[in-house]
Motif scaffolding. Structure first.
Motif, PDB file in Angstrom:
ATOM      1  N   VAL A   1     -17.073  40.835 -70.968  1.00 59.80           N
ATOM      2  CA  VAL A   1     -16.768  41.418 -69.657  1.00 59.80           C
ATOM      3  C   VAL A   1     -17.619  40.708 -68.609  1.00 59.80           C
ATOM      4  O   VAL A   1     -18.566  39.985 -68.933  1.00 59.80           O
ATOM      5  N   GLU A   2     -17.306  40.923 -67.349  1.00 64.89           N
ATOM      6  CA  GLU A   2     -18.099  40.345 -66.276  1.00 64.89           C
ATOM      7  C   GLU A   2     -19.482  40.986 -66.240  1.00 64.89           C
ATOM      8  O   GLU A   2     -19.660  42.138 -66.640  1.00 64.89           O
ATOM      9  N   ASN A   3     -20.469  40.234 -65.747  1.00 64.09           N
ATOM     10  CA  ASN A   3     -21.809  40.770 -65.599  1.00 64.09           C
ATOM     11  C   ASN A   3     -21.813  41.937 -64.614  1.00 64.09           C
ATOM     12  O   ASN A   3     -21.030  41.973 -63.660  1.00 64.09           O
ATOM     13  N   GLY A   4     -22.698  42.880 -64.833  1.00 60.76           N
ATOM     14  CA  GLY A   4     -22.808  44.033 -63.952  1.00 60.76           C
ATOM     15  C   GLY A   4     -23.229  45.259 -64.737  1.00 60.76           C
ATOM     16  O   GLY A   4     -23.589  45.179 -65.923  1.00 60.76           O
ATOM     17  N   ASN A   5     -23.200  46.408 -64.093  1.00 60.53           N
ATOM     18  CA  ASN A   5     -23.546  47.674 -64.737  1.00 60.53           C
ATOM     19  C   ASN A   5     -22.276  48.445 -65.080  1.00 60.53           C
ATOM     20  O   ASN A   5     -21.368  48.558 -64.255  1.00 60.53           O
ATOM     21  N   TYR A   6     -22.231  48.954 -66.289  1.00 58.18           N
ATOM     22  CA  TYR A   6     -21.049  49.638 -66.794  1.00 58.18           C
ATOM     23  C   TYR A   6     -21.387  51.039 -67.280  1.00 58.18           C
ATOM     24  O   TYR A   6     -22.461  51.268 -67.844  1.00 58.18           O
ATOM     25  N   GLN A   7     -20.465  51.952 -67.050  1.00 59.25           N
ATOM     26  CA  GLN A   7     -20.541  53.258 -67.672  1.00 59.25           C
ATOM     27  C   GLN A   7     -19.690  53.246 -68.934  1.00 59.25           C
ATOM     28  O   GLN A   7     -18.595  52.680 -68.951  1.00 59.25           O
ATOM     29  N   MET A   8     -20.232  53.862 -69.992  1.00 58.50           N
ATOM     30  CA  MET A   8     -19.519  53.982 -71.259  1.00 58.50           C
ATOM     31  C   MET A   8     -19.247  55.454 -71.533  1.00 58.50           C
ATOM     32  O   MET A   8     -20.167  56.263 -71.540  1.00 58.50           O
ATOM     33  N   LYS A   9     -18.004  55.771 -71.742  1.00 52.39           N
ATOM     34  CA  LYS A   9     -17.602  57.106 -72.168  1.00 52.39           C
ATOM     35  C   LYS A   9     -17.280  57.015 -73.652  1.00 52.39           C
ATOM     36  O   LYS A   9     -16.316  56.351 -74.045  1.00 52.39           O
ATOM     37  N   ILE A  10     -18.103  57.645 -74.466  1.00 57.51           N
ATOM     38  CA  ILE A  10     -17.989  57.496 -75.911  1.00 57.51           C
ATOM     39  C   ILE A  10     -17.673  58.849 -76.543  1.00 57.51           C
ATOM     40  O   ILE A  10     -18.352  59.849 -76.278  1.00 57.51           O
TER      41      ILE A  10
ATOM     42  N   SER B   1     -13.585  56.822 -79.794  1.00 57.07           N
ATOM     43  CA  SER B   1     -13.132  55.970 -78.690  1.00 57.07           C
ATOM     44  C   SER B   1     -14.308  55.568 -77.812  1.00 57.07           C
ATOM     45  O   SER B   1     -15.327  56.259 -77.742  1.00 57.07           O
ATOM     46  N   ILE B   2     -14.154  54.417 -77.141  1.00 64.86           N
ATOM     47  CA  ILE B   2     -15.104  53.942 -76.134  1.00 64.86           C
ATOM     48  C   ILE B   2     -14.298  53.500 -74.917  1.00 64.86           C
ATOM     49  O   ILE B   2     -13.337  52.734 -75.041  1.00 64.86           O
ATOM     50  N   GLU B   3     -14.685  54.006 -73.744  1.00 64.82           N
ATOM     51  CA  GLU B   3     -14.074  53.583 -72.488  1.00 64.82           C
ATOM     52  C   GLU B   3     -15.139  52.941 -71.618  1.00 64.82           C
ATOM     53  O   GLU B   3     -16.193  53.535 -71.369  1.00 64.82           O
ATOM     54  N   LEU B   4     -14.879  51.710 -71.171  1.00 65.35           N
ATOM     55  CA  LEU B   4     -15.815  50.968 -70.330  1.00 65.35           C
ATOM     56  C   LEU B   4     -15.287  50.855 -68.913  1.00 65.35           C
ATOM     57  O   LEU B   4     -14.117  50.517 -68.713  1.00 65.35           O
ATOM     58  N   SER B   5     -16.149  51.115 -67.930  1.00 60.90           N
ATOM     59  CA  SER B   5     -15.755  50.936 -66.531  1.00 60.90           C
ATOM     60  C   SER B   5     -16.957  50.433 -65.741  1.00 60.90           C
ATOM     61  O   SER B   5     -18.074  50.931 -65.895  1.00 60.90           O
ATOM     62  N   ARG B   6     -16.719  49.435 -64.904  1.00 67.78           N
ATOM     63  CA  ARG B   6     -17.797  48.838 -64.124  1.00 67.78           C
ATOM     64  C   ARG B   6     -18.072  49.678 -62.878  1.00 67.78           C
ATOM     65  O   ARG B   6     -17.146  50.165 -62.227  1.00 67.78           O
ATOM     66  N   HIS B   7     -19.376  49.868 -62.573  1.00 64.96           N
ATOM     67  CA  HIS B   7     -19.784  50.654 -61.408  1.00 64.96           C
ATOM     68  C   HIS B   7     -20.832  49.878 -60.612  1.00 64.96           C
ATOM     69  O   HIS B   7     -21.721  49.245 -61.186  1.00 64.96           O
ATOM     70  N   HIS B   8     -20.747  49.968 -59.290  1.00 62.79           N
ATOM     71  CA  HIS B   8     -21.664  49.229 -58.429  1.00 62.79           C
ATOM     72  C   HIS B   8     -22.774  50.114 -57.850  1.00 62.79           C
ATOM     73  O   HIS B   8     -23.673  49.609 -57.187  1.00 62.79           O
ATOM     74  N   ASP B   9     -22.698  51.430 -58.103  1.00 61.28           N
ATOM     75  CA  ASP B   9     -23.667  52.346 -57.494  1.00 61.28           C
ATOM     76  C   ASP B   9     -24.662  52.910 -58.500  1.00 61.28           C
ATOM     77  O   ASP B   9     -25.283  53.953 -58.269  1.00 61.28           O
ATOM     78  N   ILE B  10     -24.838  52.242 -59.623  1.00 57.47           N
ATOM     79  CA  ILE B  10     -25.792  52.688 -60.641  1.00 57.47           C
ATOM     80  C   ILE B  10     -27.179  52.154 -60.301  1.00 57.47           C
ATOM     81  O   ILE B  10     -27.354  50.955 -60.075  1.00 57.47           O
ATOM     82  N   ARG B  11     -28.154  53.047 -60.267  1.00 58.48           N
ATOM     83  CA  ARG B  11     -29.516  52.607 -59.955  1.00 58.48           C
ATOM     84  C   ARG B  11     -30.151  51.970 -61.187  1.00 58.48           C
ATOM     85  O   ARG B  11     -29.722  52.210 -62.331  1.00 58.48           O
ATOM     86  N   THR B  12     -31.172  51.170 -60.970  1.00 59.62           N
ATOM     87  CA  THR B  12     -31.866  50.484 -62.059  1.00 59.62           C
ATOM     88  C   THR B  12     -33.300  50.978 -62.158  1.00 59.62           C
ATOM     89  O   THR B  12     -33.989  51.137 -61.153  1.00 59.62           O
ATOM     90  N   ILE B  13     -33.742  51.213 -63.387  1.00 59.83           N
ATOM     91  CA  ILE B  13     -35.139  51.531 -63.671  1.00 59.83           C
ATOM     92  C   ILE B  13     -35.756  50.277 -64.281  1.00 59.83           C
ATOM     93  O   ILE B  13     -35.422  49.892 -65.406  1.00 59.83           O
ATOM     94  N   PHE B  14     -36.616  49.605 -63.510  1.00 62.90           N
ATOM     95  CA  PHE B  14     -37.268  48.382 -63.968  1.00 62.90           C
ATOM     96  C   PHE B  14     -38.559  48.738 -64.714  1.00 62.90           C
ATOM     97  O   PHE B  14     -39.350  49.555 -64.241  1.00 62.90           O
TER      98      PHE B  14
END
Length: 362
Positions: free
Chosen positions: A64-73, A132-145
């Protein structure tokens, strides 16, 4: 144990069924890899998640393209009671020991970052089962470094079962945040900055991100990368704080975990000298939050006592794990069990500081 049954994968509006023996195909862009190579380098990010369990499990590759994804499992099986752990990338536990009774289902959400255009997952546990696994890309996910040392790091697969608490933290985090672990073994505040690792974090920082900063184990060493608690260590911590604040992110200091060193009264000895006090002083002066992992770990170790607390650390008999043919007696670095407990303390600290809103599973 690997998956016994197949499951449905939804990604980019495409739905496919994967059986446990579906081989990875670059043409299809998904499938399992077997017999994956072992990684020896923390910086290469080339570990496969299936190599963080024994026996090794296949690693699922999804292009998949780089980025942050939500997984519904959705977990569960119609044929057996299941217990499933999902591991991503370099040993990040996304879901840990999810139990589902035969014939039942349980749906959970998580967020994962994708680099190098590949999401890598592995499924382990006594009887792992995914419906099942559902993947969707999201742009508003915060990052914990995560900025820190070997107690925090994503250990490469060759070091398993050495485990940094950063590898278990994702299992406590909601689908609204991802973990970006920049910790590296042997680093102090000085060497982390000198090697431009903080600069790399800064390039990715966004408003409302979180920066967890845990150093001390290597700062206190008498070598070229060591620091002094109330001068250079303090100045370096201020640099981390100012870097985060400059981008509207939230810096949180984390006191270093105690080593497993007991005195004759079975009380933990402070091997960190004045570094704990120095960090707390910086937090007060800069008006930033801190998580007192030193206090939390001391309480846990003393409650367990000298004998039982060994299970939290890397104490291995010769060849107990194939990667470690010699006896290991390490009172600094964690086993999987130890990393789990310390990550839980970090999650508790986030709840205490920010009420855990949108960040910590409660």
């Amino acid at each position: 144990m690997a998956l016994l049954e197949g499951f449905e994968l939804t990604c980019n509006n495409n739905v496919v069924f994967l059986s446990p023996d579906t081989l990875f195909s670059p043409y299809k862009g998904y499938g399992f890899l077997f017999n994956t190579p072992i990684s020896n380098n923390e910086d290469k990010h080339d570990s496969y998640p299936g190599n963080y369990t024994l026996p090794f499990a296949p690693s699922l590759i999804i292009q998949v393209e780089n980025g942050n994804y939500q997984m519904k499992i959705t977990f569960g099986s119609d044929h057996y009671d299941s217990c499933t752990t999902i591991i991503a990338g370099a040993g990040q536990r996304i879901h840990h020991l999810i139990h589902v009774a035969k014939g039942q289902s349980k749906t959970m959400l998580a967020a994962v970052p994708v680099h190098s255009n590949e999401l890598r997952l592995a499924f382990t546990g006594t009887h792992p089962a995914i419906r099942s696994i559902e993947l969707s890309r999201h742009h508003d996910i915060r990052t914990i470094f995560l900025c820190g040392d070997s107690t925090v790091v994503n250990q490469p697969s060759s070091q398993y079962p050495y485990t940094g608490w950063g590898q278990f933290l994702p299992s406590f985090i909601t689908e609204h945040a991802v973990i970006s672990n920049h910790a590296r073994s042997g680093r102090s505040t000085k060497s982390f900055i000198k090697e431009k690792r903080l600069e790399e974090v800064e390039k990715q920082l966004k408003k409302n991100d979180i920066m967890l900063i845990q150093f001390g184990h290597n700062d206190e060493k008498d070598n070229k990368d060591g620091t002094q608690p109330f001068t250079s260590y303090t100045a370096n911590l201020n640099t981390f704080i100012h870097t985060a604040k400059k981008h509207g992110a939230h810096p949180i200091l984390v006191t270093p975990i105690h080593r497993r060193k007991f005195d004759q009264n079975e009380k933990i000895m402070n091997t960190h000298d004045n570094y704990l006090q120095a960090m707390k002083k910086v937090a007060t002066k800069q008006n930033v939050s801190y998580i007192d992992l030193a206090m939390k770990s001391q309480s846990l170790f003393e409650r367990l006592g000298p004998r039982t607390s060994k299970s939290l650390f890397m104490w291995l008999e010769p060849s107990e794990f194939g990667f470690h043919p010699e006896r290991v007696m390490d009172d600094t670095h964690f086993s999987e069990l130890g990393a789990f407990h310390i990550a839980r303390f970090v999650a508790e600290g986030l709840i205490e500081i920010h009420n855990g809103k949108y960040t910590v599973r409660q």
